[in-house]
Scaffold this motif. Structure first.
Motif, PDB file in Angstrom:
ATOM      1  N   GLU A 178       9.633  12.521  15.406  1.00 21.31           N
ATOM      2  CA  GLU A 178       8.310  12.990  14.497  1.00 21.31           C
ATOM      3  C   GLU A 178       8.146  11.847  13.741  1.00 21.31           C
ATOM      4  O   GLU A 178       8.588  10.931  13.371  1.00 21.31           O
ATOM      5  N   GLN A 179       6.666  11.681  13.506  1.00 19.80           N
ATOM      6  CA  GLN A 179       5.973  10.706  12.505  1.00 19.80           C
ATOM      7  C   GLN A 179       6.290  11.236  11.103  1.00 19.80           C
ATOM      8  O   GLN A 179       5.963  12.314  10.757  1.00 19.80           O
ATOM      9  N   ALA A 180       6.787  10.290  10.264  1.00 19.78           N
ATOM     10  CA  ALA A 180       7.069  10.765   8.868  1.00 19.78           C
ATOM     11  C   ALA A 180       5.377  10.581   8.165  1.00 19.78           C
ATOM     12  O   ALA A 180       4.521  10.167   8.834  1.00 19.78           O
ATOM     13  N   PRO A 181       5.625  11.457   7.226  1.00 21.56           N
ATOM     14  CA  PRO A 181       4.333  11.579   6.549  1.00 21.56           C
ATOM     15  C   PRO A 181       3.488  10.283   5.828  1.00 21.56           C
ATOM     16  O   PRO A 181       2.254  10.252   6.114  1.00 21.56           O
ATOM     17  N   GLY A 182       4.365   9.361   5.686  1.00 21.41           N
ATOM     18  CA  GLY A 182       3.512   8.203   4.906  1.00 21.41           C
ATOM     19  C   GLY A 182       2.928   7.629   6.012  1.00 21.41           C
ATOM     20  O   GLY A 182       3.166   7.326   7.068  1.00 21.41           O
ATOM     21  N   LEU A 183       1.638   6.967   5.623  1.00 24.70           N
ATOM     22  CA  LEU A 183       0.829   6.327   6.577  1.00 24.70           C
ATOM     23  C   LEU A 183       0.004   5.231   5.779  1.00 24.70           C
ATOM     24  O   LEU A 183      -0.694   5.556   4.818  1.00 24.70           O
ATOM     25  N   ASP A 184       0.190   4.048   6.088  1.00 25.41           N
ATOM     26  CA  ASP A 184      -0.550   2.848   5.391  1.00 25.41           C
ATOM     27  C   ASP A 184      -1.604   2.140   6.418  1.00 25.41           C
ATOM     28  O   ASP A 184      -1.475   2.370   7.643  1.00 25.41           O
ATOM     29  N   ARG A 185      -2.694   1.907   5.944  1.00 22.57           N
ATOM     30  CA  ARG A 185      -3.661   1.315   6.587  1.00 22.57           C
ATOM     31  C   ARG A 185      -4.011  -0.043   6.294  1.00 22.57           C
ATOM     32  O   ARG A 185      -4.100  -0.351   4.834  1.00 22.57           O
ATOM     33  N   PHE A 186      -4.477  -0.911   6.988  1.00 20.19           N
ATOM     34  CA  PHE A 186      -4.887  -2.347   6.785  1.00 20.19           C
ATOM     35  C   PHE A 186      -6.220  -2.767   7.399  1.00 20.19           C
ATOM     36  O   PHE A 186      -6.261  -2.414   8.673  1.00 20.19           O
ATOM     37  N   TYR A 187      -7.262  -2.729   6.583  1.00 21.40           N
ATOM     38  CA  TYR A 187      -8.598  -3.150   7.046  1.00 21.40           C
ATOM     39  C   TYR A 187      -9.001  -4.512   6.856  1.00 21.40           C
ATOM     40  O   TYR A 187      -8.969  -5.108   5.945  1.00 21.40           O
ATOM     41  N   TYR A 188      -9.436  -5.118   8.168  1.00 20.45           N
ATOM     42  CA  TYR A 188      -9.894  -6.454   8.040  1.00 20.45           C
ATOM     43  C   TYR A 188     -11.287  -6.386   8.679  1.00 20.45           C
ATOM     44  O   TYR A 188     -11.847  -5.616   9.442  1.00 20.45           O
ATOM     45  N   ALA A 189     -12.103  -7.285   8.077  1.00 23.50           N
ATOM     46  CA  ALA A 189     -13.521  -7.576   8.650  1.00 23.50           C
ATOM     47  C   ALA A 189     -13.701  -9.009   9.401  1.00 23.50           C
ATOM     48  O   ALA A 189     -13.225  -9.902   9.053  1.00 23.50           O
ATOM     49  N   ASP A 190     -14.496  -9.098  10.304  1.00 23.75           N
ATOM     50  CA  ASP A 190     -14.698 -10.420  10.916  1.00 23.75           C
ATOM     51  C   ASP A 190     -15.373 -11.425  10.188  1.00 23.75           C
ATOM     52  O   ASP A 190     -16.246 -11.233   9.592  1.00 23.75           O
ATOM     53  N   GLY A 191     -14.468 -12.415  10.102  1.00 26.96           N
ATOM     54  CA  GLY A 191     -15.075 -13.646   9.169  1.00 26.96           C
ATOM     55  C   GLY A 191     -14.670 -13.582   7.874  1.00 26.96           C
ATOM     56  O   GLY A 191     -15.124 -14.400   6.792  1.00 26.96           O
ATOM     57  N   PHE A 192     -14.187 -12.345   7.274  1.00 27.34           N
ATOM     58  CA  PHE A 192     -13.495 -12.239   5.843  1.00 27.34           C
ATOM     59  C   PHE A 192     -12.255 -12.078   5.739  1.00 27.34           C
ATOM     60  O   PHE A 192     -11.655 -12.319   4.739  1.00 27.34           O
ATOM     61  N   GLY A 193     -11.468 -11.526   6.640  1.00 26.44           N
ATOM     62  CA  GLY A 193     -10.135 -11.423   6.591  1.00 26.44           C
ATOM     63  C   GLY A 193      -9.929 -10.083   5.997  1.00 26.44           C
ATOM     64  O   GLY A 193     -10.471  -9.076   6.092  1.00 26.44           O
ATOM     65  N   LEU A 194      -8.668  -9.925   5.210  1.00 27.44           N
ATOM     66  CA  LEU A 194      -8.203  -8.357   4.629  1.00 27.44           C
ATOM     67  C   LEU A 194      -9.436  -8.207   3.524  1.00 27.44           C
ATOM     68  O   LEU A 194      -9.692  -8.766   2.775  1.00 27.44           O
ATOM     69  N   ILE A 195      -9.665  -6.762   3.838  1.00 29.39           N
ATOM     70  CA  ILE A 195     -10.545  -6.215   2.658  1.00 29.39           C
ATOM     71  C   ILE A 195      -9.898  -5.041   1.985  1.00 29.39           C
ATOM     72  O   ILE A 195     -10.058  -4.946   0.720  1.00 29.39           O
ATOM     73  N   TYR A 196      -8.902  -4.375   2.430  1.00 27.32           N
ATOM     74  CA  TYR A 196      -8.435  -3.136   1.891  1.00 27.32           C
ATOM     75  C   TYR A 196      -6.934  -2.933   2.385  1.00 27.32           C
ATOM     76  O   TYR A 196      -7.022  -3.072   3.882  1.00 27.32           O
ATOM     77  N   ASP A 197      -5.880  -2.525   1.613  1.00 22.66           N
ATOM     78  CA  ASP A 197      -4.770  -2.322   2.088  1.00 22.66           C
ATOM     79  C   ASP A 197      -4.065  -1.026   1.460  1.00 22.66           C
ATOM     80  O   ASP A 197      -4.421  -0.891   0.189  1.00 22.66           O
ATOM     81  N   THR A 198      -3.124  -0.385   1.949  1.00 24.82           N
ATOM     82  CA  THR A 198      -2.380   0.596   1.077  1.00 24.82           C
ATOM     83  C   THR A 198      -0.905   0.662   1.314  1.00 24.82           C
ATOM     84  O   THR A 198      -0.393  -0.195   2.177  1.00 24.82           O
ATOM     85  N   SER A 199      -0.041   1.117   0.245  1.00 26.10           N
ATOM     86  CA  SER A 199       1.180   1.083   0.301  1.00 26.10           C
ATOM     87  C   SER A 199       1.776   2.589  -0.117  1.00 26.10           C
ATOM     88  O   SER A 199       1.274   3.228  -1.014  1.00 26.10           O
ATOM     89  N   SER A 200       2.772   2.859   0.776  1.00 23.68           N
ATOM     90  CA  SER A 200       3.038   4.293   0.782  1.00 23.68           C
ATOM     91  C   SER A 200       4.348   4.762   0.794  1.00 23.68           C
ATOM     92  O   SER A 200       5.403   3.809   1.104  1.00 23.68           O
ATOM     93  N   PHE A 201       5.141   5.723   0.207  1.00 26.11           N
ATOM     94  CA  PHE A 201       6.510   6.160   0.410  1.00 26.11           C
ATOM     95  C   PHE A 201       6.462   6.795   1.828  1.00 26.11           C
ATOM     96  O   PHE A 201       5.494   7.522   2.067  1.00 26.11           O
ATOM     97  N   VAL A 202       7.441   6.676   2.311  1.00 23.99           N
ATOM     98  CA  VAL A 202       7.677   7.367   3.663  1.00 23.99           C
ATOM     99  C   VAL A 202       7.512   8.813   3.690  1.00 23.99           C
ATOM    100  O   VAL A 202       6.918   9.346   4.645  1.00 23.99           O
ATOM    101  N   SER A 203       7.916   9.240   2.736  1.00 27.70           N
ATOM    102  CA  SER A 203       7.967  10.925   2.545  1.00 27.70           C
ATOM    103  C   SER A 203       6.490  11.304   1.806  1.00 27.70           C
ATOM    104  O   SER A 203       6.520  12.702   1.984  1.00 27.70           O
ATOM    105  N   ASN A 204       5.517  10.636   1.591  1.00 30.18           N
ATOM    106  CA  ASN A 204       4.512  10.931   0.984  1.00 30.18           C
ATOM    107  C   ASN A 204       3.229  10.696   1.806  1.00 30.18           C
ATOM    108  O   ASN A 204       2.861   9.454   1.917  1.00 30.18           O
ATOM    109  N   ASP A 205       2.300  11.458   1.936  1.00 31.45           N
ATOM    110  CA  ASP A 205       0.944  11.239   2.911  1.00 31.45           C
ATOM    111  C   ASP A 205      -0.010  10.767   1.740  1.00 31.45           C
ATOM    112  O   ASP A 205      -1.273  10.163   2.387  1.00 31.45           O
ATOM    113  N   ILE A 206       0.148  10.609   0.579  1.00 28.59           N
ATOM    114  CA  ILE A 206      -0.839   9.922  -0.499  1.00 28.59           C
ATOM    115  C   ILE A 206      -0.171   8.530  -0.783  1.00 28.59           C
ATOM    116  O   ILE A 206       0.777   8.527  -1.331  1.00 28.59           O
TER     117      ILE A 206
END
Length: 212
Positions: free
Chosen positions: A171-199
């Motif tokens: 099963e997949q744990a509730p925690g989910l992190d996303r890493f957003y990149y834009a062409d020519g700019f690099g990293l724009i936005y990212d998240t950090s989560s606990f494994v057990s929490n979906d926020i």
């Protein structure tokens, strides 16, 4: 004869103007991750407040810059410096205060650390295992989505990867992190989560940048 000469001159002039107008600027070499010495980015960290159910500015700032390029094992890597300030409280999932360094290069759409591991990919949609543990494996996968993000630094069209934990039972744990990149700019936005929490506990957004 005079009319013919005038017509010929006019046509020649129009052809000359048309040729000039048709010229377009030279297309720059693709540099998805903005790997150029001198480029810099400033990110601000925001922590989720359970009472207000909103993300609030922590005061923690990550100022990232590319200091130099260096040859390592026959490849050119870019030396990134991250200067973190404002984390006297040692907030979880925010970088500790001080300077931190890492070496990165791009190869066929992959942003690669000096140890050969992939930090981000812009074209490989397979699931990558980042770490194996008894309690579950940390994996990451590039999604097929394109997202328009509005952050303090502007509006960017981004692709993103998702990082999560696959538990021993499959099963997949509730925690989910996303890493957003834009062409020519690099990293724009990212998240950090606990494994057990979906926020996500902390999100980080691009506040300003200087890209050559």
């Amino acid at each position: 004869m005079l009319r013919i000469l005038i017509t010929v001159c006019l046509v020649a002039c129009l052809m000359s103007c048309s040729s000039d107008d048709a010229q377009t600027p030279e297309t720059p070499t693709s540099n998805f991750y903005a790997l150029t010495v001198g480029n810099s980015w400033v990110y601000k960290n925001y922590k989720y407040n359970q009472n207000s159910q909103a993300y609030e500015d922590t005061g923690v700032v990550d100022a990232i810059s590319i200091m130099s390029s260096e040859a390592i094992d026959g490849n050119t890597y870019y030396k990134f410096k991250t200067l973190t300030t404002g984390n006297e409280a040692q907030i979880t999932y925010c970088n500790p205060n001080g300077e931190h360094f890492e070496y990165l290069r791009e190869d066929q759409g992959n942003l690669i650390f000096s140890d050969g591991t992939v930090k981000f990919t812009n074209n490989d949609y397979t699931v990558r295992t980042l770490d194996e543990n008894d309690w579950g494996n940390i994996v990451e996968q590039l999604t097929a989505n394109t997202t328009t993000l509005n952050v303090e630094a502007g509006t960017f069209n981004c692709i993103n990867s998702e990082r999560y934990v696959m538990l021993p039972d499959g099963e997949q744990a509730p925690g989910l992190d996303r890493f957003y990149y834009a062409d020519g700019f690099g990293l724009i936005y990212d998240t950090s989560s606990f494994v057990s929490n979906d926020i996500p506990v902390v999100i980080r957004r691009l506040d300003s940048y200087n890209i050559q």
